[in-house]
Design a protein around this motif. Sequence first.
Motif, short mmCIF file in Angstrom:
data_model
loop_
_atom_site.label_atom_id
_atom_site.label_comp_id
_atom_site.label_asym_id
_atom_site.label_seq_id
_atom_site.Cartn_x
_atom_site.Cartn_y
_atom_site.Cartn_z
N PRO A 100 -0.44 0.15 0.16
CA PRO A 100 -0.82 0.95 1.33
C PRO A 100 0.29 0.96 2.39
O PRO A 100 0.43 1.93 3.13
N HIS A 101 1.08 -0.10 2.42
CA HIS A 101 2.20 -0.18 3.35
C HIS A 101 3.22 0.93 3.06
O HIS A 101 3.72 1.57 3.97
N TRP A 103 2.54 3.82 1.65
CA TRP A 103 1.96 5.11 1.99
C TRP A 103 1.87 5.35 3.49
O TRP A 103 2.11 6.46 3.96
N THR A 104 1.56 4.31 4.26
CA THR A 104 1.54 4.51 5.72
C THR A 104 2.94 4.80 6.23
O THR A 104 3.12 5.65 7.11
N VAL A 108 4.03 8.19 8.20
CA VAL A 108 4.68 8.10 9.52
C VAL A 108 5.96 8.93 9.52
O VAL A 108 6.20 9.71 10.46
N LEU A 144 -0.28 4.70 13.87
CA LEU A 144 -0.19 4.43 12.44
C LEU A 144 0.89 3.39 12.15
O LEU A 144 0.75 2.57 11.24
N HIS A 148 0.63 0.13 10.03
CA HIS A 148 1.67 -0.09 9.03
C HIS A 148 2.24 -1.51 9.14
O HIS A 148 2.45 -2.19 8.14
#
Length: 159
Positions: A100-101, A103-104, A108, A144, A148
């Motif tokens: 998920p890191h 993707w965030t 961004v 975000l 992140h």
Amino acid sequence: MSNLSQLLEPIADVFRKMGLPDPIIHWGHPLMMAIVIFVMGSFVGWAGWRGRLVSDTDTANKSRSDHRKVAPWMFLFLAAGYTGGVLSLVMQHEAILDSPHFWTGSVVLLLLGINAAIALTRFGNDKASFRTVHAYLGSTALCLLFVHAVLGLKLGLSI
């Protein structure tokens, strides 16, 4: 190993062969990005909103000028840090696309890229609606970035 990891493996191998200490490989990206996010990001957001909200014209112009000077550097450092973070994961043989890191960070950069495009159009020839979208899109990107950072800390502690 994903196609992206396989594509980046030769580059990661070059960095592995440099003999960088493991703490640098593991925590270098988070430390540098924390500075960019929390120092530069906070300043860019503060200056941007101050330029919109303060009633004193001189102060507003100074804040807008500060925002214009620092925001492109922040974007450049984030893009470079994004690349370094991805390479760090490849160097540590970690999955990239499952994170998920990752993707965030990708979202961004997309949001900030759109924001840069809005600014480069001179806000649609100085339309208030473009300035409003720019302000809220940038603020969304900064929020975000804080999410992140939390996901990045969680990732760093799990590897």
